[in-house]
Motif scaffolding. Structure first.
Motif, PDB file in Angstrom:
ATOM      1  N   VAL A 152       0.855  -1.185   0.000  1.00 54.83           N
ATOM      2  CA  VAL A 152       0.000   0.000   0.000  1.00 54.83           C
ATOM      3  C   VAL A 152       0.890   1.233   0.000  1.00 54.83           C
ATOM      4  CG1 VAL A 152      -1.817   1.262   1.204  1.00 54.83           C
ATOM      5  CG2 VAL A 152      -1.793  -1.244   1.261  1.00 54.83           C
ATOM      6  N   ASN A 153       0.708   2.110  -0.993  1.00 51.44           N
ATOM      7  CA  ASN A 153       1.524   3.308  -1.149  1.00 51.44           C
ATOM      8  C   ASN A 153       0.919   4.486  -0.393  1.00 51.44           C
ATOM      9  OD1 ASN A 153       3.360   1.990  -3.021  1.00 51.44           O
ATOM     10  ND2 ASN A 153       1.665   2.098  -4.485  1.00 51.44           N
ATOM     11  N   SER A 154       1.680   5.575  -0.306  1.00 49.64           N
ATOM     12  CA  SER A 154       1.240   6.750   0.453  1.00 49.64           C
ATOM     13  C   SER A 154       0.003   7.402  -0.152  1.00 49.64           C
ATOM     14  CB  SER A 154       2.382   7.770   0.531  1.00 49.64           C
ATOM     15  OG  SER A 154       2.791   8.169  -0.783  1.00 49.64           O
ATOM     16  N   ASP A 155      -0.223   7.245  -1.462  1.00 53.39           N
ATOM     17  CA  ASP A 155      -1.407   7.845  -2.096  1.00 53.39           C
ATOM     18  C   ASP A 155      -2.608   6.898  -2.071  1.00 53.39           C
ATOM     19  OD1 ASP A 155      -0.576   5.944  -3.865  1.00 53.39           O
ATOM     20  OD2 ASP A 155      -0.512   7.273  -5.625  1.00 53.39           O
ATOM     21  N   ASN A 156      -2.500   5.834  -1.278  1.00 62.09           N
ATOM     22  CA  ASN A 156      -3.571   4.842  -1.117  1.00 62.09           C
ATOM     23  C   ASN A 156      -3.713   3.915  -2.320  1.00 62.09           C
ATOM     24  OD1 ASN A 156      -5.323   3.743   0.765  1.00 62.09           O
ATOM     25  ND2 ASN A 156      -7.117   4.652  -0.208  1.00 62.09           N
ATOM     26  N   SER A 157      -2.813   4.023  -3.275  1.00 62.83           N
ATOM     27  CA  SER A 157      -2.793   3.038  -4.355  1.00 62.83           C
ATOM     28  C   SER A 157      -2.060   1.798  -3.854  1.00 62.83           C
ATOM     29  CB  SER A 157      -2.114   3.603  -5.596  1.00 62.83           C
ATOM     30  OG  SER A 157      -0.752   3.876  -5.337  1.00 62.83           O
ATOM     31  N   VAL A 158      -2.194   0.717  -4.610  1.00 66.25           N
ATOM     32  CA  VAL A 158      -1.641  -0.557  -4.165  1.00 66.25           C
ATOM     33  C   VAL A 158      -0.838  -1.199  -5.285  1.00 66.25           C
ATOM     34  CG1 VAL A 158      -2.196  -2.853  -3.269  1.00 66.25           C
ATOM     35  CG2 VAL A 158      -3.614  -0.907  -2.620  1.00 66.25           C
ATOM     36  N   ASP A 159       0.359  -1.637  -4.963  1.00 61.18           N
ATOM     37  CA  ASP A 159       1.168  -2.424  -5.894  1.00 61.18           C
ATOM     38  C   ASP A 159       0.992  -3.898  -5.550  1.00 61.18           C
ATOM     39  OD1 ASP A 159       2.083  -0.176  -7.105  1.00 61.18           O
ATOM     40  OD2 ASP A 159       4.085  -0.217  -6.212  1.00 61.18           O
ATOM     41  N   VAL A 160       0.671  -4.699  -6.558  1.00 62.23           N
ATOM     42  CA  VAL A 160       0.491  -6.128  -6.358  1.00 62.23           C
ATOM     43  C   VAL A 160       1.479  -6.874  -7.247  1.00 62.23           C
ATOM     44  CG1 VAL A 160      -1.086  -8.082  -6.509  1.00 62.23           C
ATOM     45  CG2 VAL A 160      -1.951  -5.844  -5.811  1.00 62.23           C
ATOM     46  N   SER A 161       2.296  -7.709  -6.665  1.00 57.56           N
ATOM     47  CA  SER A 161       3.225  -8.556  -7.411  1.00 57.56           C
ATOM     48  C   SER A 161       2.855 -10.001  -7.134  1.00 57.56           C
ATOM     49  CB  SER A 161       4.672  -8.291  -6.983  1.00 57.56           C
ATOM     50  OG  SER A 161       5.558  -9.153  -7.676  1.00 57.56           O
ATOM     51  N   THR A 202     -15.130   6.948  -2.572  1.00 57.18           N
ATOM     52  CA  THR A 202     -14.012   6.576  -1.711  1.00 57.18           C
ATOM     53  C   THR A 202     -13.336   5.327  -2.255  1.00 57.18           C
ATOM     54  OG1 THR A 202     -15.164   7.467   0.199  1.00 57.18           O
ATOM     55  CG2 THR A 202     -13.352   5.945   0.640  1.00 57.18           C
ATOM     56  N   VAL A 203     -12.045   5.344  -2.290  1.00 52.73           N
ATOM     57  CA  VAL A 203     -11.295   4.226  -2.851  1.00 52.73           C
ATOM     58  C   VAL A 203     -10.967   3.218  -1.746  1.00 52.73           C
ATOM     59  CG1 VAL A 203      -9.196   3.534  -4.053  1.00 52.73           C
ATOM     60  CG2 VAL A 203     -10.308   5.693  -4.627  1.00 52.73           C
ATOM     61  N   SER A 204     -11.375   1.959  -1.953  1.00 53.21           N
ATOM     62  CA  SER A 204     -10.963   0.927  -1.010  1.00 53.21           C
ATOM     63  C   SER A 204      -9.598   0.398  -1.390  1.00 53.21           C
ATOM     64  CB  SER A 204     -11.987  -0.215  -0.983  1.00 53.21           C
ATOM     65  OG  SER A 204     -12.075  -0.824  -2.246  1.00 53.21           O
ATOM     66  N   HIS A 205      -9.435   0.090  -2.684  1.00 51.38           N
ATOM     67  CA  HIS A 205      -8.139  -0.342  -3.205  1.00 51.38           C
ATOM     68  C   HIS A 205      -8.033   0.117  -4.642  1.00 51.38           C
ATOM     69  CE1 HIS A 205      -6.690  -2.578   0.150  1.00 51.38           C
ATOM     70  NE2 HIS A 205      -7.722  -3.391   0.162  1.00 51.38           N
ATOM     71  N   LYS A 206      -6.973   0.778  -4.970  1.00 58.74           N
ATOM     72  CA  LYS A 206      -6.729   1.228  -6.331  1.00 58.74           C
ATOM     73  C   LYS A 206      -5.403   0.620  -6.763  1.00 58.74           C
ATOM     74  CE  LYS A 206      -5.687   5.410  -8.977  1.00 58.74           C
ATOM     75  NZ  LYS A 206      -5.454   6.859  -8.853  1.00 58.74           N
ATOM     76  N   LEU A 207      -5.467  -0.289  -7.714  1.00 62.11           N
ATOM     77  CA  LEU A 207      -4.265  -0.989  -8.144  1.00 62.11           C
ATOM     78  C   LEU A 207      -3.685  -0.277  -9.359  1.00 62.11           C
ATOM     79  CD1 LEU A 207      -5.468  -4.681  -7.851  1.00 62.11           C
ATOM     80  CD2 LEU A 207      -4.419  -3.251  -6.119  1.00 62.11           C
ATOM     81  N   HIS A 208      -2.480   0.229  -9.239  1.00 58.64           N
ATOM     82  CA  HIS A 208      -1.900   0.904 -10.388  1.00 58.64           C
ATOM     83  C   HIS A 208      -0.734   0.139 -10.984  1.00 58.64           C
ATOM     84  CE1 HIS A 208       0.969   2.569  -7.318  1.00 58.64           C
ATOM     85  NE2 HIS A 208       1.807   2.429  -8.324  1.00 58.64           N
ATOM     86  N   HIS A 209      -0.425  -1.000 -10.400  1.00 55.46           N
ATOM     87  CA  HIS A 209       0.670  -1.783 -10.979  1.00 55.46           C
ATOM     88  C   HIS A 209       0.429  -3.256 -10.690  1.00 55.46           C
ATOM     89  CE1 HIS A 209       4.637  -2.855 -12.377  1.00 55.46           C
ATOM     90  NE2 HIS A 209       4.818  -3.539 -11.274  1.00 55.46           N
ATOM     91  N   TYR A 210       0.595  -4.069 -11.727  1.00 54.23           N
ATOM     92  CA  TYR A 210       0.421  -5.517 -11.561  1.00 54.23           C
ATOM     93  C   TYR A 210       1.499  -6.217 -12.337  1.00 54.23           C
ATOM     94  CZ  TYR A 210      -1.190 -10.119 -12.886  1.00 54.23           C
ATOM     95  OH  TYR A 210      -1.241 -11.465 -13.159  1.00 54.23           O
ATOM     96  N   ARG A 211       2.185  -7.120 -11.684  1.00 53.97           N
ATOM     97  CA  ARG A 211       3.237  -7.877 -12.355  1.00 53.97           C
ATOM     98  C   ARG A 211       3.014  -9.362 -12.095  1.00 53.97           C
ATOM     99  NH1 ARG A 211       7.136  -5.735 -10.121  1.00 53.97           N
ATOM    100  NH2 ARG A 211       7.835  -7.291  -8.622  1.00 53.97           N
ATOM    101  N   ASN A 212       2.998 -10.138 -13.160  1.00 55.54           N
ATOM    102  CA  ASN A 212       2.786 -11.585 -13.050  1.00 55.54           C
ATOM    103  C   ASN A 212       4.111 -12.282 -13.334  1.00 55.54           C
ATOM    104  OD1 ASN A 212       1.793 -14.130 -12.956  1.00 55.54           O
ATOM    105  ND2 ASN A 212       0.599 -13.994 -14.814  1.00 55.54           N
ATOM    106  N   ASN A 213       4.677 -12.906 -12.332  1.00 49.10           N
ATOM    107  CA  ASN A 213       5.974 -13.573 -12.491  1.00 49.10           C
ATOM    108  C   ASN A 213       5.779 -15.058 -12.740  1.00 49.10           C
ATOM    109  OD1 ASN A 213       7.305 -11.174 -11.905  1.00 49.10           O
ATOM    110  ND2 ASN A 213       7.167 -11.556  -9.716  1.00 49.10           N
ATOM    111  N   LYS A 214       6.532 -15.599 -13.672  1.00 47.96           N
ATOM    112  CA  LYS A 214       6.527 -17.043 -13.909  1.00 47.96           C
ATOM    113  C   LYS A 214       7.726 -17.651 -13.211  1.00 47.96           C
ATOM    114  CE  LYS A 214       6.477 -17.284 -18.382  1.00 47.96           C
ATOM    115  NZ  LYS A 214       6.397 -17.956 -19.701  1.00 47.96           N
ATOM    116  N   SER A 215       7.498 -18.836 -12.631  1.00 50.35           N
ATOM    117  CA  SER A 215       8.605 -19.534 -11.980  1.00 50.35           C
ATOM    118  C   SER A 215       8.987 -20.754 -12.783  1.00 50.35           C
ATOM    119  CB  SER A 215       8.197 -19.941 -10.565  1.00 50.35           C
ATOM    120  OG  SER A 215       7.114 -20.838 -10.596  1.00 50.35           O
TER     121      SER A 215
END
Length: 215
Positions: A152-161, A202-215
């Motif tokens: 969770v970032n300071s602007d209430n956006s969320v990075d999900v990896s 009101t924003v509960s979760h705002k996702l501005h970045h998504y990265r899908n990693n393959k293993s």
């Protein structure tokens, strides 16, 4: 203990006395498309390639006399009578499901002298790959673990990896909980942007970045 194989919800291992071989190989058949000869000085131009359907062959045995072999012939014929790909599951990989259909002639050779019958079952997996029998979840409780991380970032956006622990691309499902009646959700990833709701909410979760990693 007998090695377990089930197809179409029927335990084949309960019908046979054992399995002598299983051919699952490495992936499926690869086909390479090349350009015509003579257009390059050396070799041929590579255009593309693709992986096709996967073939799995199982060989089983059944000891006894011909009278005892009648049931296995009937029950396996019943199990193979499917009109669409059905679950094929092996005991050493219970978390993997191969959606397969029977292919070619299912053979059953009865050796009356040796009192042993040998059967061969050939399956085709049209998709060429197995799917997981369970779903992994990434949330605040397990963030930072094997499944990935949520920041969770300071602007209430969320990075999900997300860590895809399979060998092929996976397509996640997101679940949001709104904190107001008119919340806004924006998702941005490497393949595009999706936005839902009005930005005035009101924003509960705002996702501005998504990265899908393959293993």
């Amino acid at each position: 203990m007998t090695f377990s194989i089930s197809f179409n919800g029927i335990e084949l291992s309960a019908l046979a006395d054992g399995f002598t071989s299983i051919e699952r190989n490495f992936g499926a058949t690869w086909t390479n498309n090349l350009g015509p000869e003579g257009t390059t000085r050396y070799g041929q131009e590579f255009i593309n390639n693709f992986s096709g359907a996967k073939t799995i062959v199982v060989t089983l045995i059944k000891d006894g006399i011909p009278l005892n072999w009648s049931r296995i012939r009937q029950e396996i014929a019943k199990a193979l009578d499917v009109s669409e790909p059905s679950p094929l599951i092996f005991g050493d990989e219970p978390g993997k499901i191969w959606y397969a259909v029977p292919d070619q002639i299912p053979t059953f050779s009865e050796d009356i002298t040796g009192l042993r019958a040998t059967g061969t079952l050939t399956f085709v997996v049209p998709s060429g790959v197995a799917v997981s029998s369970y779903t992994q979840k990434l949330n605040a409780d397990n963030s930072g673990g094997a499944n990935g991380s949520i920041t969770v970032n300071s602007d209430n956006s969320v990075d999900v990896s997300i860590n895809n622990q399979g060998t092929l691309p996976a397509y996640p499902t997101f679940k949001f909980t709104h904190t107001s009646d008119n919340a806004y959700i924006g998702l941005a990833g490497e393949n595009g942007v999706v936005a839902l709701g009005g930005k005035s909410g009101t924003v509960s979760h705002k996702l501005h970045h998504y990265r899908n990693n393959k293993s």
